[in-house]
Design a protein around this motif. Structure first.
Motif, PDB file in Angstrom:
ATOM      1  N   ARG A  70       0.822  -1.204   0.000  1.00 59.44           N
ATOM      2  CA  ARG A  70       0.000   0.000   0.000  1.00 59.44           C
ATOM      3  C   ARG A  70       0.859   1.258   0.000  1.00 59.44           C
ATOM      4  O   ARG A  70       2.002   1.264   0.477  1.00 59.44           O
ATOM      5  N   LYS A  71       0.290   2.352  -0.505  1.00 57.90           N
ATOM      6  CA  LYS A  71       1.046   3.610  -0.586  1.00 57.90           C
ATOM      7  C   LYS A  71       1.410   4.133   0.799  1.00 57.90           C
ATOM      8  O   LYS A  71       2.491   4.691   1.002  1.00 57.90           O
ATOM      9  N   GLY A  72       0.505   3.953   1.755  1.00 58.78           N
ATOM     10  CA  GLY A  72       0.810   4.404   3.113  1.00 58.78           C
ATOM     11  C   GLY A  72       2.011   3.686   3.695  1.00 58.78           C
ATOM     12  O   GLY A  72       2.869   4.303   4.345  1.00 58.78           O
ATOM     13  N   LEU A  73       2.079   2.376   3.451  1.00 57.56           N
ATOM     14  CA  LEU A  73       3.230   1.612   3.925  1.00 57.56           C
ATOM     15  C   LEU A  73       4.501   2.043   3.203  1.00 57.56           C
ATOM     16  O   LEU A  73       5.569   2.133   3.825  1.00 57.56           O
ATOM     17  N   SER A  74       4.385   2.331   1.918  1.00 55.25           N
ATOM     18  CA  SER A  74       5.556   2.811   1.165  1.00 55.25           C
ATOM     19  C   SER A  74       6.102   4.102   1.764  1.00 55.25           C
ATOM     20  O   SER A  74       7.320   4.249   1.947  1.00 55.25           O
ATOM     21  N   CYS A  75       5.218   5.028   2.078  1.00 55.36           N
ATOM     22  CA  CYS A  75       5.643   6.298   2.687  1.00 55.36           C
ATOM     23  C   CYS A  75       6.300   6.072   4.038  1.00 55.36           C
ATOM     24  O   CYS A  75       7.328   6.687   4.367  1.00 55.36           O
ATOM     25  N   LYS A  76       5.730   5.167   4.830  1.00 60.65           N
ATOM     26  CA  LYS A  76       6.295   4.848   6.142  1.00 60.65           C
ATOM     27  C   LYS A  76       7.690   4.258   6.003  1.00 60.65           C
ATOM     28  O   LYS A  76       8.607   4.628   6.757  1.00 60.65           O
ATOM     29  N   LEU A  77       7.861   3.365   5.043  1.00 63.93           N
ATOM     30  CA  LEU A  77       9.169   2.749   4.840  1.00 63.93           C
ATOM     31  C   LEU A  77      10.208   3.774   4.402  1.00 63.93           C
ATOM     32  O   LEU A  77      11.351   3.760   4.865  1.00 63.93           O
ATOM     33  N   ILE A  78       9.800   4.679   3.519  1.00 67.11           N
ATOM     34  CA  ILE A  78      10.728   5.711   3.047  1.00 67.11           C
ATOM     35  C   ILE A  78      11.155   6.610   4.198  1.00 67.11           C
ATOM     36  O   ILE A  78      12.335   6.950   4.354  1.00 67.11           O
ATOM     37  N   ASN A  79      10.205   6.999   5.033  1.00 64.30           N
ATOM     38  CA  ASN A  79      10.517   7.886   6.159  1.00 64.30           C
ATOM     39  C   ASN A  79      11.412   7.210   7.196  1.00 64.30           C
ATOM     40  O   ASN A  79      12.230   7.876   7.842  1.00 64.30           O
ATOM     41  N   ASN A  80      11.246   5.904   7.371  1.00 66.18           N
ATOM     42  CA  ASN A  80      12.025   5.186   8.386  1.00 66.18           C
ATOM     43  C   ASN A  80      13.405   4.766   7.900  1.00 66.18           C
ATOM     44  O   ASN A  80      14.248   4.365   8.708  1.00 66.18           O
ATOM     45  N   THR A  81      13.633   4.854   6.594  1.00 66.12           N
ATOM     46  CA  THR A  81      14.911   4.397   6.039  1.00 66.12           C
ATOM     47  C   THR A  81      15.893   5.557   5.991  1.00 66.12           C
ATOM     48  O   THR A  81      16.138   6.151   4.942  1.00 66.12           O
ATOM     49  N   VAL A  82      16.448   5.887   7.148  1.00 65.52           N
ATOM     50  CA  VAL A  82      17.425   6.976   7.226  1.00 65.52           C
ATOM     51  C   VAL A  82      18.784   6.473   7.712  1.00 65.52           C
ATOM     52  O   VAL A  82      19.796   7.153   7.544  1.00 65.52           O
ATOM     53  N   ASP A  83      18.805   5.294   8.328  1.00 67.00           N
ATOM     54  CA  ASP A  83      20.066   4.720   8.811  1.00 67.00           C
ATOM     55  C   ASP A  83      19.911   3.203   8.923  1.00 67.00           C
ATOM     56  O   ASP A  83      18.843   2.660   8.659  1.00 67.00           O
ATOM     57  N   MET A  84      20.979   2.538   9.338  1.00 68.70           N
ATOM     58  CA  MET A  84      20.932   1.085   9.421  1.00 68.70           C
ATOM     59  C   MET A  84      19.996   0.597  10.518  1.00 68.70           C
ATOM     60  O   MET A  84      19.437  -0.498  10.431  1.00 68.70           O
ATOM     61  N   THR A  85      19.809   1.405  11.553  1.00 71.58           N
ATOM     62  CA  THR A  85      18.867   1.025  12.606  1.00 71.58           C
ATOM     63  C   THR A  85      17.466   0.879  12.039  1.00 71.58           C
ATOM     64  O   THR A  85      16.759  -0.097  12.314  1.00 71.58           O
ATOM     65  N   GLY A  86      17.056   1.858  11.228  1.00 75.63           N
ATOM     66  CA  GLY A  86      15.736   1.789  10.606  1.00 75.63           C
ATOM     67  C   GLY A  86      15.623   0.637   9.630  1.00 75.63           C
ATOM     68  O   GLY A  86      14.590  -0.047   9.578  1.00 75.63           O
ATOM     69  N   VAL A  87      16.672   0.391   8.866  1.00 75.79           N
ATOM     70  CA  VAL A  87      16.661  -0.711   7.904  1.00 75.79           C
ATOM     71  C   VAL A  87      16.550  -2.055   8.621  1.00 75.79           C
ATOM     72  O   VAL A  87      15.757  -2.919   8.241  1.00 75.79           O
ATOM     73  N   HIS A  88      17.320  -2.227   9.675  1.00 72.61           N
ATOM     74  CA  HIS A  88      17.268  -3.477  10.429  1.00 72.61           C
ATOM     75  C   HIS A  88      15.886  -3.694  11.042  1.00 72.61           C
ATOM     76  O   HIS A  88      15.392  -4.833  11.085  1.00 72.61           O
ATOM     77  N   ALA A  89      15.274  -2.614  11.524  1.00 70.16           N
ATOM     78  CA  ALA A  89      13.934  -2.742  12.110  1.00 70.16           C
ATOM     79  C   ALA A  89      12.925  -3.211  11.071  1.00 70.16           C
ATOM     80  O   ALA A  89      12.075  -4.072  11.349  1.00 70.16           O
ATOM     81  N   VAL A  90      13.021  -2.674   9.858  1.00 71.17           N
ATOM     82  CA  VAL A  90      12.103  -3.064   8.782  1.00 71.17           C
ATOM     83  C   VAL A  90      12.310  -4.535   8.408  1.00 71.17           C
ATOM     84  O   VAL A  90      11.348  -5.309   8.307  1.00 71.17           O
ATOM     85  N   PHE A  91      13.549  -4.932   8.199  1.00 67.01           N
ATOM     86  CA  PHE A  91      13.836  -6.319   7.816  1.00 67.01           C
ATOM     87  C   PHE A  91      13.404  -7.288   8.918  1.00 67.01           C
ATOM     88  O   PHE A  91      12.891  -8.378   8.635  1.00 67.01           O
ATOM     89  N   ASN A  92      13.619  -6.895  10.152  1.00 66.12           N
ATOM     90  CA  ASN A  92      13.221  -7.747  11.266  1.00 66.12           C
ATOM     91  C   ASN A  92      11.707  -7.948  11.303  1.00 66.12           C
ATOM     92  O   ASN A  92      11.221  -9.072  11.467  1.00 66.12           O
ATOM     93  N   ASP A  93      10.966  -6.863  11.129  1.00 65.74           N
ATOM     94  CA  ASP A  93       9.496  -6.946  11.172  1.00 65.74           C
ATOM     95  C   ASP A  93       8.954  -7.866  10.078  1.00 65.74           C
ATOM     96  O   ASP A  93       8.082  -8.706  10.332  1.00 65.74           O
ATOM     97  N   PHE A  94       9.472  -7.707   8.873  1.00 63.14           N
ATOM     98  CA  PHE A  94       8.941  -8.507   7.766  1.00 63.14           C
ATOM     99  C   PHE A  94       9.421  -9.956   7.819  1.00 63.14           C
ATOM    100  O   PHE A  94       8.702 -10.869   7.382  1.00 63.14           O
ATOM    101  N   ALA A  95      10.608 -10.190   8.360  1.00 61.61           N
ATOM    102  CA  ALA A  95      11.066 -11.575   8.535  1.00 61.61           C
ATOM    103  C   ALA A  95      10.164 -12.299   9.532  1.00 61.61           C
ATOM    104  O   ALA A  95       9.779 -13.458   9.320  1.00 61.61           O
ATOM    105  N   VAL A  96       9.812 -11.609  10.612  1.00 60.12           N
ATOM    106  CA  VAL A  96       8.900 -12.193  11.594  1.00 60.12           C
ATOM    107  C   VAL A  96       7.533 -12.461  10.967  1.00 60.12           C
ATOM    108  O   VAL A  96       6.904 -13.501  11.211  1.00 60.12           O
ATOM    109  N   SER A  97       7.070 -11.532  10.128  1.00 58.81           N
ATOM    110  CA  SER A  97       5.773 -11.692   9.466  1.00 58.81           C
ATOM    111  C   SER A  97       5.771 -12.912   8.537  1.00 58.81           C
ATOM    112  O   SER A  97       4.793 -13.676   8.504  1.00 58.81           O
TER     113      SER A  97
END
Length: 211
Positions: A70-97
């Motif tokens: 969804r577009k809302g999720l895309s915007c959230k991902l873009i905003n959270n992708t500013v450093d490796m901490t944010g990237v790791h959090a995203v990968f962790n969430d989707f791996a768990v999913s």
């Protein structure tokens, strides 16, 4: 045809699992990037990719229509992708999913030959990202706490309590173990401040009268 549908899901899940095996190398590459602009340029497509893999995994809609995040999720991902901490959090969430989806499918009786490999690589991803993911979630809870204190204080009119509490929380976060962390937020309210101002005004007025 149910048999064809089942075989198609086998193929789809195997493709997703193969893509997930590239995640450790992807994270290692991103960690080497020093320029923030280059990092975001490279990292944003990767977080979009892991989100899309999560959306496609064990999803028969892939064969009958358009599947995308969804577009809302895309915007959230873009905003959270500013450093490796944010990237790791995203990968962790989707791996768990993805692991949750695989386990639910197994529990419902769907036996996919790639499920064990899927769960194994997702566990590896979670292990690689768990430290930074915890940091990201801790920072998010802290920010939400500040916003909650501000919202409650503004609604009740206790502005000084709001600022005191916010300063206290920031001090405790930034200087754990120091004297700042032992400070307590002010409990002076606007009503008390107004009352004090009125008393001062009356004193000044009476002094002027006597003169």
């Amino acid at each position: 045809d149910e048999e064809a549908k089942t075989q198609a899901l086998y193929c789809l899940n195997d493709l997703v699992t193969d893509a997930l095996h590239l995640v450790p190398d992807c994270l290692a590459y991103l960690s080497k990037l020093q320029c923030s602009e280059v990092f975001r340029f490279c990292a944003i497509p990767q977080v979009m990719a892991i989100a899309t893999l999560d959306k496609c995994f064990h999803n028969a809609d892939v064969f009958t229509g358009v599947v995308k995040i969804r577009k809302g999720l895309s915007c959230k991902l873009i905003n959270n992708t500013v450093d490796m901490t944010g990237v790791h959090a995203v990968f962790n969430d989707f791996a768990v999913s993805i692991v949750d989806q695989a386990q639910k499918a197994k529990a419902s009786g769907h036996v996919d030959p790639s499920f064990d490999r899927t769960i194994q690589i997702c566990d590896t991803i979670c292990e690689l990202t768990k430290v930074e993911s915890k940091k990201a979630k801790s920072s998010k809870r802290f920010a939400m706490g500040i916003l909650t204190v501000g919202a409650v204080g503004i609604c009740s009119g206790q502005y000084l309590v709001v600022f005191g509490a916010a300063a206290f929380m920031i001090g405790r976060k930034m200087f754990p173990g120091s004297s700042v962390a032992s400070l307590k937020p002010s409990t002076v309210s606007m009503d008390e401040l107004n009352s004090s101002s009125n008393d001062n005004g009356n004193i000044n007025g009476s002094n002027g009268h006597s003169k």
